[in-house]
Design a protein around this motif. Structure first.
Motif, PDB file in Angstrom:
ATOM      1  N   SER A   6       0.892  -1.196   0.071  1.00 55.26           N
ATOM      2  CA  SER A   6      -0.189   0.003   0.032  1.00 55.26           C
ATOM      3  C   SER A   6       0.992   1.357   0.112  1.00 55.26           C
ATOM      4  CB  SER A   6      -0.797  -0.027   1.237  1.00 55.26           C
ATOM      5  OG  SER A   6      -0.136  -0.185   2.231  1.00 55.26           O
ATOM      6  N   SER A   7       0.272   2.336  -0.654  1.00 55.03           N
ATOM      7  CA  SER A   7       1.230   3.479  -0.683  1.00 55.03           C
ATOM      8  C   SER A   7       0.010   4.679  -0.347  1.00 55.03           C
ATOM      9  CB  SER A   7       1.884   3.906  -1.975  1.00 55.03           C
ATOM     10  OG  SER A   7       0.715   3.662  -3.148  1.00 55.03           O
ATOM     11  N   TRP A   8       0.445   5.584   0.249  1.00 49.36           N
ATOM     12  CA  TRP A   8      -0.391   6.667   0.659  1.00 49.36           C
ATOM     13  C   TRP A   8       0.150   8.037   0.120  1.00 49.36           C
ATOM     14  CZ3 TRP A   8      -5.097   5.612   3.487  1.00 49.36           C
ATOM     15  CH2 TRP A   8      -5.059   4.151   3.721  1.00 49.36           C
ATOM     16  N   ARG A   9      -0.611   8.784  -0.581  1.00 50.14           N
ATOM     17  CA  ARG A   9      -0.088  10.202  -0.983  1.00 50.14           C
ATOM     18  C   ARG A   9      -1.166  11.367  -0.609  1.00 50.14           C
ATOM     19  NH1 ARG A   9       0.667  10.345  -7.302  1.00 50.14           N
ATOM     20  NH2 ARG A   9       1.452  12.315  -6.499  1.00 50.14           N
ATOM     21  N   ILE A  10      -0.757  11.754   0.423  1.00 45.38           N
ATOM     22  CA  ILE A  10      -1.789  12.610   1.208  1.00 45.38           C
ATOM     23  C   ILE A  10      -1.194  13.959   1.319  1.00 45.38           C
ATOM     24  CG2 ILE A  10      -3.086  13.154   3.115  1.00 45.38           C
ATOM     25  CD1 ILE A  10      -3.784  10.383   2.023  1.00 45.38           C
ATOM     26  N   ALA A  11      -1.982  15.039   1.035  1.00 47.36           N
ATOM     27  CA  ALA A  11      -1.527  16.365   0.867  1.00 47.36           C
ATOM     28  C   ALA A  11      -1.158  16.758   2.355  1.00 47.36           C
ATOM     29  CB  ALA A  11      -2.638  17.451   0.307  1.00 47.36           C
ATOM     30  N   LYS A  12      -0.422  17.713   2.538  1.00 43.95           N
ATOM     31  CA  LYS A  12       0.275  18.020   3.799  1.00 43.95           C
ATOM     32  C   LYS A  12      -0.895  19.129   4.387  1.00 43.95           C
ATOM     33  CE  LYS A  12       5.078  17.241   2.700  1.00 43.95           C
ATOM     34  NZ  LYS A  12       6.448  17.921   2.778  1.00 43.95           N
ATOM     35  N   HIS A  13      -1.555  19.895   3.672  1.00 39.79           N
ATOM     36  CA  HIS A  13      -2.304  20.955   4.266  1.00 39.79           C
ATOM     37  C   HIS A  13      -3.652  21.128   3.579  1.00 39.79           C
ATOM     38  CE1 HIS A  13       1.224  22.534   6.736  1.00 39.79           C
ATOM     39  NE2 HIS A  13       1.851  22.379   5.512  1.00 39.79           N
ATOM     40  N   TRP A  14      -4.629  21.644   4.094  1.00 39.37           N
ATOM     41  CA  TRP A  14      -5.741  21.814   3.548  1.00 39.37           C
ATOM     42  C   TRP A  14      -5.620  23.312   2.744  1.00 39.37           C
ATOM     43  CZ3 TRP A  14      -8.512  17.741   3.696  1.00 39.37           C
ATOM     44  CH2 TRP A  14      -8.714  16.873   4.668  1.00 39.37           C
ATOM     45  N   ARG A  15      -5.980  23.534   1.486  1.00 39.76           N
ATOM     46  CA  ARG A  15      -6.294  24.762   1.008  1.00 39.76           C
ATOM     47  C   ARG A  15      -7.506  25.435   1.285  1.00 39.76           C
ATOM     48  NH1 ARG A  15      -4.988  23.807  -5.604  1.00 39.76           N
ATOM     49  NH2 ARG A  15      -4.919  26.069  -5.233  1.00 39.76           N
ATOM     50  N   ILE A  16      -8.630  24.719   1.441  1.00 41.66           N
ATOM     51  CA  ILE A  16      -9.517  25.152   2.241  1.00 41.66           C
ATOM     52  C   ILE A  16     -10.150  23.842   2.814  1.00 41.66           C
ATOM     53  CG2 ILE A  16     -12.116  26.086   1.895  1.00 41.66           C
ATOM     54  CD1 ILE A  16     -11.335  27.235  -0.485  1.00 41.66           C
ATOM     55  N   PRO A  17     -10.424  24.181   4.395  1.00 40.80           N
ATOM     56  CA  PRO A  17     -10.793  22.977   4.903  1.00 40.80           C
ATOM     57  C   PRO A  17     -12.260  22.421   4.842  1.00 40.80           C
ATOM     58  CG  PRO A  17      -9.931  24.666   6.622  1.00 40.80           C
ATOM     59  CD  PRO A  17      -9.934  25.317   5.168  1.00 40.80           C
ATOM     60  N   PRO A  18     -12.292  20.952   4.576  1.00 39.63           N
ATOM     61  CA  PRO A  18     -13.564  20.662   4.416  1.00 39.63           C
ATOM     62  C   PRO A  18     -14.489  20.506   5.858  1.00 39.63           C
ATOM     63  CG  PRO A  18     -12.212  18.828   4.368  1.00 39.63           C
ATOM     64  CD  PRO A  18     -11.229  20.144   4.599  1.00 39.63           C
ATOM     65  N   SER A  19     -15.743  20.389   5.529  1.00 41.97           N
ATOM     66  CA  SER A  19     -16.500  20.422   6.809  1.00 41.97           C
ATOM     67  C   SER A  19     -16.389  18.979   7.747  1.00 41.97           C
ATOM     68  CB  SER A  19     -18.114  20.402   6.564  1.00 41.97           C
ATOM     69  OG  SER A  19     -18.412  19.375   5.537  1.00 41.97           O
ATOM     70  N   THR A  20     -16.830  19.190   8.631  1.00 41.12           N
ATOM     71  CA  THR A  20     -16.499  17.807   9.584  1.00 41.12           C
ATOM     72  C   THR A  20     -17.465  16.622   8.931  1.00 41.12           C
ATOM     73  OG1 THR A  20     -16.481  19.053  11.551  1.00 41.12           O
ATOM     74  CG2 THR A  20     -17.055  16.802  11.851  1.00 41.12           C
ATOM     75  N   LEU A  21     -18.651  16.809   8.567  1.00 44.76           N
ATOM     76  CA  LEU A  21     -19.113  15.895   7.624  1.00 44.76           C
ATOM     77  C   LEU A  21     -18.705  15.439   6.430  1.00 44.76           C
ATOM     78  CD1 LEU A  21     -22.930  16.905   8.456  1.00 44.76           C
ATOM     79  CD2 LEU A  21     -21.552  15.085   9.529  1.00 44.76           C
ATOM     80  N   GLN A  22     -18.026  16.166   5.923  1.00 43.29           N
ATOM     81  CA  GLN A  22     -17.287  15.872   4.568  1.00 43.29           C
ATOM     82  C   GLN A  22     -15.949  14.819   5.172  1.00 43.29           C
ATOM     83  OE1 GLN A  22     -16.750  19.536   2.694  1.00 43.29           O
ATOM     84  NE2 GLN A  22     -18.042  19.452   1.271  1.00 43.29           N
ATOM     85  N   CYS A  23     -15.559  15.191   6.023  1.00 39.16           N
ATOM     86  CA  CYS A  23     -14.320  14.514   6.416  1.00 39.16           C
ATOM     87  C   CYS A  23     -14.846  12.950   6.949  1.00 39.16           C
ATOM     88  CB  CYS A  23     -13.546  15.177   7.635  1.00 39.16           C
ATOM     89  SG  CYS A  23     -12.741  16.593   7.113  1.00 39.16           S
ATOM     90  N   LEU A  24     -15.998  13.014   7.732  1.00 40.95           N
ATOM     91  CA  LEU A  24     -16.391  11.770   8.226  1.00 40.95           C
ATOM     92  C   LEU A  24     -17.053  10.947   7.017  1.00 40.95           C
ATOM     93  CD1 LEU A  24     -18.317  12.840  11.435  1.00 40.95           C
ATOM     94  CD2 LEU A  24     -16.163  11.566  11.378  1.00 40.95           C
ATOM     95  N   GLY A  25     -17.630  11.555   6.048  1.00 38.50           N
ATOM     96  CA  GLY A  25     -18.162  10.951   4.981  1.00 38.50           C
ATOM     97  C   GLY A  25     -17.252  10.395   4.188  1.00 38.50           C
ATOM     98  N   LEU A  26     -16.174  11.221   3.707  1.00 40.15           N
ATOM     99  CA  LEU A  26     -14.893  10.719   2.745  1.00 40.15           C
ATOM    100  C   LEU A  26     -14.396   9.585   3.652  1.00 40.15           C
ATOM    101  CD1 LEU A  26     -13.807  11.492   0.374  1.00 40.15           C
ATOM    102  CD2 LEU A  26     -12.240  12.835   1.519  1.00 40.15           C
ATOM    103  N   MET A  27     -14.545   9.498   4.967  1.00 39.94           N
ATOM    104  CA  MET A  27     -13.535   8.367   5.749  1.00 39.94           C
ATOM    105  C   MET A  27     -14.279   7.110   5.522  1.00 39.94           C
ATOM    106  SD  MET A  27     -11.230   7.285   7.810  1.00 39.94           S
ATOM    107  CE  MET A  27     -10.729   8.867   8.637  1.00 39.94           C
TER     108      MET A  27
END
Length: 617
Positions: free
Chosen positions: A493-514
Motif C-alpha cells: 500500500s502507498s499513501w499520497r496525502i496532501a500536507k495542508h488543506w487549501r480550504i478545510p472541508p466540513s466535519t461531515l465531509q471528513c467523516l463521510g469521506l472516511m
C-alpha cells in the motif's frame, strides 16, 4: 318658463274686472308705446318667433275697472306678475310702477321671478284703468308676458307666496337635494371606481344643478349678454341628458356601445349648434334633448320588464313619472297653454330623493352581497384550512416514516462501511493467520471493533467533532488500521496525502469521506485479490477535494453490479458522496479498479458544520 293665465281674483263686490288685453310690437325708439298694431292676446303670451324690430320690444295693454258701485270703497288692490320674458317695466295708467334693474345688455332675467305690488289709490281712476307692460329680449330669443293677476292685496300676497314657492323655493330645494346626492355619489365613485353608475349620477347632478341655476339667475353674469347665458342654459341641459342616459345604462347593466357612439355624435352636434348657431336653431336642440330624455325613460321600461330586478323596476317606476311629467311640461312650454303649474317643479325634490334612496339601496345591496361573499369565502377558507391541516398531518406522518427509514439506511451504511469493514479486516486476518491467535491478539481485534463502533456512534452525534487540522491527521487513523492489515495480507500500500488543506472541508465531509474510503478499501480486501493499493487525497483546486483509491486486482463490471442490485457498498458510497455535495465514479477492468470521489469545498463550510451534521444525519 313657468306662466299662468291672467285673471282677476273673484269676490262678490268692488273687485277689479279685466276688460281687454292687447299687445303690439314697438317700431319706434325705446320706451315709446306703439300707436297702432294692437292685437288681442291671451296671457300667458310667450312668443318664439324672431321680431322684425331689432330692439326686440313688445308692449302689453291691460284695461280693467274696479267694479265698485257708485260711492262704494273696496279693499286695497294689488298686482301680481309671474314673470317677464326676459326683462321689462310696468306702468299703471301714466304712472311708473316698476322696472328691471337693467333694460340694456346685460339684461336682467325675470322669466322665473314672480313679483307683486300694492296699487296706491292715488294712482287709480274711478273708471277704466290701464296697465302698461313693456317687455324686452335680445333678437331671436323668446319673449312675452306670463300670468298677470289683479285683486285684493291680501289675496294677491298669498297667491304670490304660493307662486314663489313653486317657481323659486322648490327649485332651490331641488338644487340642494341634488347637490347632496351628487356629492355622496361622487365620494362613493372616488373610493370605488368600479361603481360607474354613481360617477355618472354625480356628473348628471352637476349639470342639472347648473341648468337650474341658469334658470333661476336674475342676471346673465358672468356673460355680457342674455343670449350667451341662454346658450349656457341649453348646453347644461344637453349634457345633463347625455349623462342621464349613461347613468341609466350603467345602473341597468346595459351594454349599448353603438347607441353610446351615436349619442356622443348627436351630443357633439347639439353642442356645436347650441354654442354657435342662431337662437331659433338652439331651440330645436333643446327640443331634441327633451325627446332623447323621454325616449330613454321609455326604453328603460322595457329593459326593467325584461330583467325583472327589483332595483330596475323601482327606477322604471320613477322614470314612468318622469315620462308623464316631461310630456306634460314639454307640451305646456312649446304651446304656451294656460296651465297653472309646471309639474316638474313640484316633482323635482321628490324625484331627487327617490333616486338618492334608490342609489343608497343599491349600495346597501352591493355591501350585503359583498358580506355574503365574505362569509362564503370564510367558510371555504375554513374548509380548505381543515383539509390542508389533514393533508399536512398525513404528510408529517409520511415524513416521519421517511426520516426513520433514512436513519435506518444511514445506520446500515455506517455499520456496513465502518463496523462491517472492520469485521472483514479481522476475519481476513484470522483466516490467513498460520497459527491460532493469542488472547492478547483477539483482545486487540475486539478493541478495534469497539473503536469502529464508537466511531459510528460519534458519526451520529458529530456536533462535537471538529475537522482535522491537516489531511495527514484525517488519514492517520485510516492508514493505521488498513496498513497493518495490508502488511499481514501481503498487500503493498502507498499513501499520497496532501500536507495542508487549501480550504478545510466540513466535519461531515471528513467523516463521510472516511466512510467511503473504508468501504472502498474493504472491497479491495474482500473482492479484488490485489497486490498493490494506492490511496491519494489531494486538492487540485482550492474548492475541490479529490480522493482516489486504486488497486491492481481482478476488477469487475460496475454497470452489471449496479443493475443487478447486488452491491450495498457501491450504493452506500454513491449516496454518501451525493449527500456530501460531491460525486463518485468507479472504473474497473482486468488491470484493476479505481474509485474516485470528488467534493466541492466552500469557504463557509467550517461555519456550517453543526447545521450540516443535523441535515446529513
Amino acid at each position: 318658463m313657468i306662466s299662468l293665465p291672467v285673471h282677476a281674483a273673484s269676490a262678490p263686490d268692488c273687485l277689479p274686472r279685466i276688460l281687454s288685453m292687447t299687445s303690439a310690437e314697438a317700431h319706434g325708439s325705446g320706451g315709446v308705446r306703439p300707436a297702432s298694431g294692437w292685437q288681442a292676446v291671451t296671457l300667458p303670451d310667450i312668443r318664439k318667433r324672431p321680431w322684425s324690430d331689432l330692439r326686440g320690444e313688445v308692449w302689453y295693454r291691460i284695461d280693467w275697472e274696479r267694479g265698485c258701485a257708485p260711492g262704494a270703497t273696496g279693499p286695497p288692490l294689488a298686482l301680481r306678475v309671474d314673470g317677464l320674458v326676459i326683462a321689462g317695466e310696468i306702468h299703471i295708467n301714466d304712472h311708473f310702477l316698476w322696472r328691471d334693474a337693467s333694460l340694456v345688455e346685460p339684461l336682467s332675467l325675470s322669466w322665473l321671478m314672480p313679483r307683486w305690488w300694492p296699487l296706491p289709490d292715488d294712482l287709480l281712476r274711478d273708471g277704466v284703468n290701464t296697465i302698461w307692460v313693456r317687455v324686452l329680449a335680445p333678437e331671436g330669443l323668446a319673449q312675452g308676458l306670463g300670468t298677470l293677476q289683479l285683486g285684493a292685496a291680501d289675496h294677491i300676497e298669498a297667491s304670490h307666496l304660493r307662486r314663489t314657492w313653486v317657481q323659486r323655493t322648490v327649485l332651490f330645494l331641488t338644487i340642494g337635494l341634488s347637490s347632496a346626492m351628487g356629492l355622496i355619489c361622487l365620494t362613493i365613485w372616488c373610493l370605488r371606481r368600479a361603481e360607474r353608475a354613481f360617477g355618472w349620477y354625480a356628473l348628471m347632478t352637476f349639470w342639472w344643478v347648473l341648468y337650474l341655476f341658469t334658470a333661476l339667475a336674475l342676471t346673465p353674469w358672468p356673460f355680457e349678454t342674455a343670449l350667451a347665458h341662454t346658450r349656457l342654459n341649453h348646453v347644461s341641459y344637453l349634457i345633463y341628458v347625455a349623462c342621464f342616459c349613461l347613468f341609466t345604462w350603467r345602473f341597468g347593466g346595459q351594454r349599448l356601445p353603438r347607441l353610446e357612439r351615436w349619442l356622443g355624435l348627436v351630443m357633439a352636434l347639439g353642442l356645436a349648434v347650441a354654442l354657435f348657431a342662431p337662437y331659433p336653431a338652439v331651440e330645436s336642440v333643446w327640443l331634441g334633448a327633451v325627446l332623447i330624455f323621454l325616449a330613454n325613460c321609455l326604453q328603460f321600461q322595457f329593459h326593467a320588464w325584461r330583467t325583472r330586478q327589483p332595483m330596475h323596476l323601482l327606477l322604471a317606476l320613477c322614470y314612468l313619472a318622469f315620462l308623464v311629467t316631461g310630456m306634460h311640461d314639454a307640451y305646456v312650454l312649446t304651446h304656451g297653454t294656460q296651465e297653472q303649474t309646471i309639474w316638474s317643479t313640484l316633482t323635482g325634490p321628490i324625484a331627487a330623493l327617490f333616486i338618492g334612496v334608490l342609489m343608497g339601496t343599491q349600495l346597501v345591496a352591493s355591501i350585503r352581497r359583498a358580506e355574503h361573499f365574505n362569509r362564503e369565502l370564510q367558510d371555504h377558507v375554513a374548509q380548505a384550512r381543515a383539509e390542508l391541516s389533514e393533508v399536512l398531518r398525513r404528510e408529517h406522518q409520511y415524513a416521519l416514516k421517511h426520516a426513520k427509514l433514512q436513519e435506518r439506511m444511514h445506520l446500515v451504511h455506517d455499520l456496513h462501511d465502518g463496523l462491517g469493514g472492520s469485521l472483514v479486516r479481522n476475519m481476513a486476518l484470522v483466516e490467513q493467520s498460520p497459527t491460532p491467535l493469542s488472547n492478547e491478539r483477539m483482545l486487540s481485534l475486539l478493541k478495534v471493533l469497539r473503536d469502529d463502533l464508537r466511531q459510528v456512534i460519534d458519526h451520529g452525534s458529530s456536533a462535537g467533532v471538529v475537522t482535522p487540522a491537516t489531511p495527514v491527521q484525517w488519514a492517520a487513523p485510516l492508514r493505521h488500521r488498513f496498513t497493518r492489515l495490508f502488511d499481514e495480507l501481503g498487500v503493498d500500500s502507498s499513501w499520497r496525502i496532501a500536507k495542508h488543506w487549501r480550504i478545510p472541508p466540513s466535519t461531515l465531509q471528513c467523516l463521510g469521506l472516511m466512510r467511503i474510503a473504508e468501504e472502498a478499501l474493504a472491497n479491495v480486501i474482500k473482492h479484488s485479490r490485489a497486490r498493490h493499493v494506492q490511496v491519494q487525497c489531494v486538492q487540485p483546486q482550492a474548492d475541490l477535494l479529490q480522493l482516489d483509491i486504486t488497486d491492481d486486482g481482478c476488477g469487475f463490471d460496475p454497470e452489471a453490479v449496479k443493475h443487478a442490485g447486488l452491491s450495498v457498498g457501491m450504493r452506500s458510497m454513491a449516496a454518501r458522496a451525493e449527500r456530501l455535495g460531491g460525486s463518485l465514479s468507479v472504473t474497473s477492468g482486468p488491470d484493476g479498479t479505481t474509485v474516485c470521489v470528488t467534493l466541492r469545498v466552500e469557504l463557509s463550510a467550517c461555519a456550517e458544520d453543526v447545521e450540516g451534521d443535523a441535515r446529513i444525519s
